[in-house]
Design a protein around this motif. Structure first.
Motif, PDB file in Angstrom:
ATOM      1  N   ARG A  36      36.761  14.247  14.740  1.00 42.03           N
ATOM      2  CA  ARG A  36      37.579  14.117  15.939  1.00 42.03           C
ATOM      3  C   ARG A  36      36.776  14.533  17.165  1.00 42.03           C
ATOM      4  O   ARG A  36      36.054  15.522  17.147  1.00 42.03           O
ATOM      5  N   VAL A  37      36.922  13.770  18.220  1.00 37.72           N
ATOM      6  CA  VAL A  37      36.181  14.023  19.451  1.00 37.72           C
ATOM      7  C   VAL A  37      36.710  15.295  20.105  1.00 37.72           C
ATOM      8  O   VAL A  37      37.919  15.469  20.284  1.00 37.72           O
ATOM      9  N   VAL A  38      35.780  16.198  20.429  1.00 37.38           N
ATOM     10  CA  VAL A  38      36.143  17.475  21.057  1.00 37.38           C
ATOM     11  C   VAL A  38      35.566  17.525  22.466  1.00 37.38           C
ATOM     12  O   VAL A  38      34.663  16.768  22.822  1.00 37.38           O
ATOM     13  N   ARG A  39      36.077  18.445  23.259  1.00 38.87           N
ATOM     14  CA  ARG A  39      35.569  18.608  24.615  1.00 38.87           C
ATOM     15  C   ARG A  39      34.266  19.404  24.594  1.00 38.87           C
ATOM     16  O   ARG A  39      34.155  20.415  23.920  1.00 38.87           O
ATOM     17  N   GLY A  40      33.304  18.931  25.332  1.00 37.57           N
ATOM     18  CA  GLY A  40      32.060  19.654  25.482  1.00 37.57           C
ATOM     19  C   GLY A  40      31.978  20.288  26.858  1.00 37.57           C
ATOM     20  O   GLY A  40      32.992  20.537  27.508  1.00 37.57           O
ATOM     21  N   ARG A  41      30.748  20.526  27.327  1.00 37.40           N
ATOM     22  CA  ARG A  41      30.572  21.121  28.651  1.00 37.40           C
ATOM     23  C   ARG A  41      30.687  20.084  29.760  1.00 37.40           C
ATOM     24  O   ARG A  41      30.637  20.412  30.944  1.00 37.40           O
ATOM     25  N   GLN A  42      30.810  18.811  29.369  1.00 39.09           N
ATOM     26  CA  GLN A  42      30.964  17.692  30.308  1.00 39.09           C
ATOM     27  C   GLN A  42      29.777  17.546  31.251  1.00 39.09           C
ATOM     28  O   GLN A  42      29.887  16.966  32.334  1.00 39.09           O
ATOM     29  N   LEU A  43      28.623  18.049  30.825  1.00 37.17           N
ATOM     30  CA  LEU A  43      27.413  17.884  31.628  1.00 37.17           C
ATOM     31  C   LEU A  43      26.996  16.420  31.679  1.00 37.17           C
ATOM     32  O   LEU A  43      26.566  15.921  32.723  1.00 37.17           O
ATOM     33  N   GLY A  44      27.141  15.718  30.530  1.00 36.51           N
ATOM     34  CA  GLY A  44      26.768  14.315  30.502  1.00 36.51           C
ATOM     35  C   GLY A  44      27.524  13.490  31.512  1.00 36.51           C
ATOM     36  O   GLY A  44      26.971  12.563  32.122  1.00 36.51           O
ATOM     37  N   THR A  68      28.577  14.430  34.450  1.00 37.47           N
ATOM     38  CA  THR A  68      28.021  14.655  35.785  1.00 37.47           C
ATOM     39  C   THR A  68      26.667  13.962  35.954  1.00 37.47           C
ATOM     40  O   THR A  68      26.259  13.662  37.079  1.00 37.47           O
ATOM     41  N   LEU A  69      25.977  13.691  34.828  1.00 36.72           N
ATOM     42  CA  LEU A  69      24.679  13.018  34.884  1.00 36.72           C
ATOM     43  C   LEU A  69      24.808  11.512  34.748  1.00 36.72           C
ATOM     44  O   LEU A  69      23.798  10.800  34.748  1.00 36.72           O
ATOM     45  N   GLY A  70      26.044  11.022  34.640  1.00 40.72           N
ATOM     46  CA  GLY A  70      26.262   9.588  34.480  1.00 40.72           C
ATOM     47  C   GLY A  70      26.238   9.116  33.048  1.00 40.72           C
ATOM     48  O   GLY A  70      26.200   7.907  32.786  1.00 40.72           O
ATOM     49  N   PHE A  71      26.275  10.061  32.099  1.00 39.35           N
ATOM     50  CA  PHE A  71      26.261   9.712  30.676  1.00 39.35           C
ATOM     51  C   PHE A  71      27.366  10.478  29.938  1.00 39.35           C
ATOM     52  O   PHE A  71      27.088  11.406  29.172  1.00 39.35           O
ATOM     53  N   PRO A  72      28.629  10.116  30.172  1.00 35.60           N
ATOM     54  CA  PRO A  72      29.712  10.797  29.442  1.00 35.60           C
ATOM     55  C   PRO A  72      29.558  10.563  27.943  1.00 35.60           C
ATOM     56  O   PRO A  72      29.144   9.486  27.509  1.00 35.60           O
ATOM     57  N   THR A  73      29.873  11.590  27.169  1.00 28.76           N
ATOM     58  CA  THR A  73      29.688  11.490  25.717  1.00 28.76           C
ATOM     59  C   THR A  73      30.955  11.851  24.964  1.00 28.76           C
ATOM     60  O   THR A  73      31.776  12.634  25.434  1.00 28.76           O
ATOM     61  N   ALA A  74      31.083  11.260  23.775  1.00 26.05           N
ATOM     62  CA  ALA A  74      32.096  11.652  22.806  1.00 26.05           C
ATOM     63  C   ALA A  74      31.414  12.632  21.855  1.00 26.05           C
ATOM     64  O   ALA A  74      30.403  12.307  21.229  1.00 26.05           O
ATOM     65  N   ASN A  75      31.948  13.841  21.757  1.00 24.95           N
ATOM     66  CA  ASN A  75      31.274  14.926  21.051  1.00 24.95           C
ATOM     67  C   ASN A  75      31.936  15.233  19.711  1.00 24.95           C
ATOM     68  O   ASN A  75      33.159  15.380  19.632  1.00 24.95           O
ATOM     69  N   LEU A  76      31.105  15.353  18.672  1.00 30.13           N
ATOM     70  CA  LEU A  76      31.573  15.739  17.340  1.00 30.13           C
ATOM     71  C   LEU A  76      30.830  17.003  16.919  1.00 30.13           C
ATOM     72  O   LEU A  76      29.601  17.054  16.978  1.00 30.13           O
ATOM     73  N   ARG A  77      31.570  18.014  16.491  1.00 26.69           N
ATOM     74  CA  ARG A  77      30.937  19.235  15.983  1.00 26.69           C
ATOM     75  C   ARG A  77      30.432  19.012  14.570  1.00 26.69           C
ATOM     76  O   ARG A  77      31.026  18.282  13.788  1.00 26.69           O
ATOM     77  N   PHE A  78      29.347  19.700  14.221  1.00 30.32           N
ATOM     78  CA  PHE A  78      28.793  19.642  12.868  1.00 30.32           C
ATOM     79  C   PHE A  78      28.371  21.067  12.495  1.00 30.32           C
ATOM     80  O   PHE A  78      27.216  21.461  12.676  1.00 30.32           O
TER      81      PHE A  78
END
Length: 315
Positions: free
Chosen positions: A194-202, A204-214
């Motif tokens: 499941r996609v989780v919230r990250g620091r959302q740095l991507g 701000t850099l123009g590269f939003p990401t879908a984040n998965l913990r491992f």
């Protein structure tokens, strides 16, 4: 509905008896699948549930806690995949100091016979269990003769003469040989969650990401051309970073997938990230502008690779 249990202690789980297969099942490669399907087939013949026993953490993780070996598959994905193969009950047994000290004989009596009412137990070639790895096929067969169950070992599974193993697959992933790894796995290598919230740095850099913990030691790290499944009917092209994010001081391994030309919100969605090609290793950059410039180069390279990959798949 498949049953999940974690403990050796407790009452009888399958009063009608069961057919059991035992293994680490990390990655559920073709050899694992052959063992599971054989057990499921025997269970259907006998009219009893098919049960898969595995351990969490993996024994080698327990014994090497300061430097755990890489993991191909998280526990949740293993359980889901075993259920898809027809398993009726999954024992994800807690591997702790007590389990490590348990003799093979006690494991057979307490787990297989008392809790599972085992009618047949099946293992893979050269499988060992119990304290000091004393348990093997010979012990299972000897105890089965006394306690009323049968034990067997499936034949080795290979591909064009190559032995299939999780260790071999990990090596292929590290070297970026994803086509070969997929042959041994029986499917492309992917990681889901499941996609989780990250620091959302991507973002701000123009590269939003879908984040998965491992939350385990991953079998691979770096920057990859990837397909994301679960957003649309067709897989979506993406570039992904998998590792500890050295430039932004990451700690826990995180898989960050940037979906090309996608603007939607994926938080909470279950997605699957399929690895196609490695672009480069993780690298620590001096500043964020240098990182951003490299991200643009990675995205362009990933687009080219995935375009060629799609053309080959439809040829």
């Amino acid at each position: 509905m498949s049953r999940l249990f974690r403990d050796v202690d407790g009452g009888e789980l399958f009063p009608q008896g069961s057919v059991v297969c035992i293994g680490a099942f990390d990655g559920l490669h073709l050899g694992h699948r052959a063992l599971v399907r054989h057990a499921v087939g025997r269970a259907r013949v006998l009219g009893v549930p098919a049960v898969a026993l595995a351990f969490e953490p993996l024994p080698r993780e327990f014994f090497a806690r300061d430097n755990p070996p890489p993991r191909l598959m998280l526990a949740r994905d293993k359980v889901a995949a075993l259920r898809e193969l027809g398993i009726d009950g999954v024992g994800l047994l807690r591997f702790d100091a007590r389990m490590a000290a348990m003799t093979a004989e006690d494991f057979v009596r307490d787990m297989l016979v008392r809790r599972l009412g085992v009618r047949e137990v099946w293992i893979g070639p050269r499988f060992h269990f119990g304290n000091r790895r004393h348990g093997n096929l010979a012990l299972l067969q000897a105890m089965g003769g006394e306690l009323g169950f049968a034990a067997g070992e499936i034949a080795p599974v290979d591909l064009r003469g190559e032995r299939i193993s999780s260790t071999r697959i990990r090596g292929l992933l590290v070297s970026g040989e994803f086509v070969h790894a997929a042959e041994l796995l029986g499917c492309p290598y992917s990681i889901g969650g499941r996609v989780v919230r990250g620091r959302q740095l991507g973002r701000t850099l123009g590269f939003p990401t879908a984040n998965l913990r491992f939350p385990k030691t991953p079998a691979l790290s770096g920057i990859y051309a990837t397909w994301v499944h679960g957003v649309f009917e067709q897989p979506w092209p993406s570039v992904s970073s998998f590792g500890t994010r050295p430039t932004v001081e990451g700690v826990e391994p995180l898989l960050e997938a940037h979906l090309f030309d996608y603007q939607g919100d994926l938080y909470g969605r279950h997605i699957e990230v399929e690895f196609v090609a490695k672009l480069r290793d993780e690298e620590k950059f001096n500043d964020l502008p240098a990182l951003t410039a490299q991200m643009h180069r990675d995205a362009e390279q990933a687009r080219r690779i995935l375009s060629e990959h799609r053309l080959r798949a439809t040829a």
